[in-house]
Design a protein around this motif. Structure first.
Motif, PDB file in Angstrom:
ATOM      1  N   UNK A 129       0.871  -1.060   0.032  1.00  0.00           N
ATOM      2  CA  UNK A 129      -0.117   0.253   0.034  1.00  0.00           C
ATOM      3  C   UNK A 129       1.098   1.223   0.197  1.00  0.00           C
ATOM      4  N   UNK A 130       0.765   2.119  -0.769  1.00  0.00           N
ATOM      5  CA  UNK A 130       1.513   3.484  -0.889  1.00  0.00           C
ATOM      6  C   UNK A 130       0.848   4.210  -0.098  1.00  0.00           C
ATOM      7  N   UNK A 131       1.798   4.776   0.512  1.00  0.00           N
ATOM      8  CA  UNK A 131       1.363   6.046   1.570  1.00  0.00           C
ATOM      9  C   UNK A 131       1.981   7.402   0.845  1.00  0.00           C
ATOM     10  N   UNK A 132       1.243   8.261   0.218  1.00  0.00           N
ATOM     11  CA  UNK A 132       1.746   9.219  -0.488  1.00  0.00           C
ATOM     12  C   UNK A 132       2.073  10.517   0.422  1.00  0.00           C
ATOM     13  N   UNK A 133       1.480  10.551   1.796  1.00  0.00           N
ATOM     14  CA  UNK A 133       1.588  11.744   2.445  1.00  0.00           C
ATOM     15  C   UNK A 133       3.136  11.962   3.082  1.00  0.00           C
ATOM     16  N   UNK A 134       3.392  13.027   3.243  1.00  0.00           N
ATOM     17  CA  UNK A 134       4.734  13.350   3.848  1.00  0.00           C
ATOM     18  C   UNK A 134       4.724  14.484   4.807  1.00  0.00           C
ATOM     19  N   UNK A 152      13.772  12.843  -0.216  1.00  0.00           N
ATOM     20  CA  UNK A 152      12.973  14.094   0.308  1.00  0.00           C
ATOM     21  C   UNK A 152      12.666  14.745  -1.135  1.00  0.00           C
ATOM     22  N   UNK A 153      11.484  15.404  -0.864  1.00  0.00           N
ATOM     23  CA  UNK A 153      11.089  16.277  -1.890  1.00  0.00           C
ATOM     24  C   UNK A 153      11.516  17.768  -1.418  1.00  0.00           C
ATOM     25  N   UNK A 154      11.995  18.431  -2.212  1.00  0.00           N
ATOM     26  CA  UNK A 154      12.574  19.938  -2.228  1.00  0.00           C
ATOM     27  C   UNK A 154      11.608  20.703  -3.166  1.00  0.00           C
ATOM     28  N   UNK A 155      10.673  21.487  -2.553  1.00  0.00           N
ATOM     29  CA  UNK A 155      10.029  22.529  -3.450  1.00  0.00           C
ATOM     30  C   UNK A 155      10.676  24.013  -3.079  1.00  0.00           C
ATOM     31  N   UNK A 212      13.360  15.546  -6.564  1.00  0.00           N
ATOM     32  CA  UNK A 212      13.361  14.192  -5.574  1.00  0.00           C
ATOM     33  C   UNK A 212      14.763  13.846  -5.382  1.00  0.00           C
ATOM     34  N   UNK A 213      15.322  13.826  -4.172  1.00  0.00           N
ATOM     35  CA  UNK A 213      16.652  13.336  -3.944  1.00  0.00           C
ATOM     36  C   UNK A 213      16.860  12.257  -2.803  1.00  0.00           C
ATOM     37  N   UNK A 214      17.398  11.206  -2.969  1.00  0.00           N
ATOM     38  CA  UNK A 214      17.554  10.151  -2.131  1.00  0.00           C
ATOM     39  C   UNK A 214      18.155  10.799  -0.795  1.00  0.00           C
ATOM     40  N   UNK A 215      17.750  10.429   0.346  1.00  0.00           N
ATOM     41  CA  UNK A 215      17.880  11.161   1.575  1.00  0.00           C
ATOM     42  C   UNK A 215      17.978   9.872   2.643  1.00  0.00           C
ATOM     43  N   UNK A 216      18.570  10.184   3.786  1.00  0.00           N
ATOM     44  CA  UNK A 216      18.370   9.164   4.961  1.00  0.00           C
ATOM     45  C   UNK A 216      17.437   9.532   6.112  1.00  0.00           C
ATOM     46  N   UNK A 217      17.236   8.625   7.117  1.00  0.00           N
ATOM     47  CA  UNK A 217      16.383   9.023   7.825  1.00  0.00           C
ATOM     48  C   UNK A 217      16.702   9.966   8.897  1.00  0.00           C
ATOM     49  N   UNK A 245      14.421  11.761   4.425  1.00  0.00           N
ATOM     50  CA  UNK A 245      13.523  10.757   3.782  1.00  0.00           C
ATOM     51  C   UNK A 245      12.016  10.924   4.057  1.00  0.00           C
ATOM     52  N   UNK A 246      11.372  10.624   2.949  1.00  0.00           N
ATOM     53  CA  UNK A 246       9.934  11.170   3.135  1.00  0.00           C
ATOM     54  C   UNK A 246       9.204  12.297   3.802  1.00  0.00           C
ATOM     55  N   UNK A 247      10.228  13.216   3.414  1.00  0.00           N
ATOM     56  CA  UNK A 247       9.787  14.533   4.004  1.00  0.00           C
ATOM     57  C   UNK A 247       9.481  15.712   2.934  1.00  0.00           C
ATOM     58  N   UNK A 248       8.982  16.674   2.743  1.00  0.00           N
ATOM     59  CA  UNK A 248       9.026  17.786   1.939  1.00  0.00           C
ATOM     60  C   UNK A 248       9.679  18.943   2.818  1.00  0.00           C
ATOM     61  N   UNK A 249      10.723  19.697   2.099  1.00  0.00           N
ATOM     62  CA  UNK A 249      11.234  20.925   2.265  1.00  0.00           C
ATOM     63  C   UNK A 249      10.548  21.911   1.308  1.00  0.00           C
ATOM     64  N   UNK A 250      10.111  23.008   1.864  1.00  0.00           N
ATOM     65  CA  UNK A 250       9.515  23.976   1.253  1.00  0.00           C
ATOM     66  C   UNK A 250      10.381  25.449   1.449  1.00  0.00           C
TER      67      UNK A 250
END
Length: 268
Positions: A51-56, A175-178, A226-231, A256-261
């Motif tokens: 199951x995919x969890x798209x929320x970050x 991590x997703x960087x916006x 989208x950049x590979x990141x650690x915990x 990892x699994x976070x978004x930076x605005x």
């Protein structure tokens, strides 16, 4: 007339001799059976459902995380026992599918396995061996393509848990960087980031330099990575150049699994 004397065999002695021989053969047969019947390893049937969890989580304030569409259409499952790959399933799935069932696999009961699942847009990542997944360097990276999104899970598994559906949750491996600025000018972006991720340990490697320019839409300019990141939180150095303004270099926190605005308010 003389007759030859015929001796009568000792039946008791012969019988005992035969019994001894039979007893020896029986012991040999028993030994062979014992060797061939060591503690049996049971077999269990396992089926994974992802199951995919798209929320970050938003790491840096400047906007709220919004629900994002799932654009992935390619799913891979691998099961490893030590350094031996026991099973691999790879298939295309409908774009946007949040629950992905895989076929059943037969595994030895009571044995430890490593289970990897990777879901992406086909052709964006090198995933022939799910222990390490890498960005496809042949793909053009322009900071405006959400099809680089992907999801994964690593799950240690013991065969004794089998005979039922095993549900796992997939999250983003990076991590997703916006970032954006309220100006109608092109945005030039430079940064360095790792392009390979060890799905089991979470370690990142193989740093690559990225550089691209994003054209403005309406009165603002936005881009994302989208950049590979650690915990753990780490930092990437980003260099921005808005139109004819001077370059600005800043350290961006990623996890990892976070978004930076990042939003720049231009006042001059």
């Amino acid at each position: 007339m003389c007759r030859e004397s015929v001796s009568t065999p000792d039946l008791t002695e012969n019988t005992m001799y035969m019994y001894k021989r039979l007893h020896i053969f029986a012991l040999i047969a028993l030994a062979l059976v014992s060797c061939s019947k060591e503690t049996p390893v049971s077999e269990t049937e396992v089926r994974f459902c992802a199951t995919i969890q798209p929320e970050v989580t938003v790491l840096v304030k400047g906007g709220e995380a919004e629900p994002e569409p799932i654009l992935t259409d390619h799913a891979v499952l691998e099961i490893w026992r030590g350094n031996v790959r026991i099973a691999r399933q790879e298939k295309l799935v409908p774009a946007g599918l949040a629950e992905i069932p895989f076929d059943s696999e037969k595994l030895a009961g009571g044995v430890d396995y490593d289970v990897f699942i990777w879901v992406d847009k086909e052709g964006y990542y090198e995933c022939s061996d799910l222990r390490n997944v890498s960005l496809d360097t042949d793909k053009s990276y322009d900071g405006a393509n959400p099809e680089f999104d992907a999801f994964f899970v690593y799950a240690p598994f013991n065969g004794v848990q089998g005979n039922e559906v095993t549900n796992v949750t997939l999250k983003r491996p990076f991590a997703k960087v916006n970032f954006g600025a309220p100006v109608a000018s092109p945005l030039a972006v430079k940064f360095s980031a790792p392009t390979t991720l060890n799905l089991k340990t979470g370690e990142v490697s193989e740093t690559r330099n990225f550089e691209y320019t994003v054209q403005p839409e309406a009165s603002s300019v936005t881009a994302f990575d989208y950049v590979f990141a650690t915990e753990e939180i780490s930092h990437l150095n980003y260099t921005f150049k808005l139109g004819e303004r001077d370059e600005i270099t800043t350290s961006v926190p990623v996890q990892k699994n976070t978004k930076t605005n990042i939003i720049y308010n231009i006042t001059n």
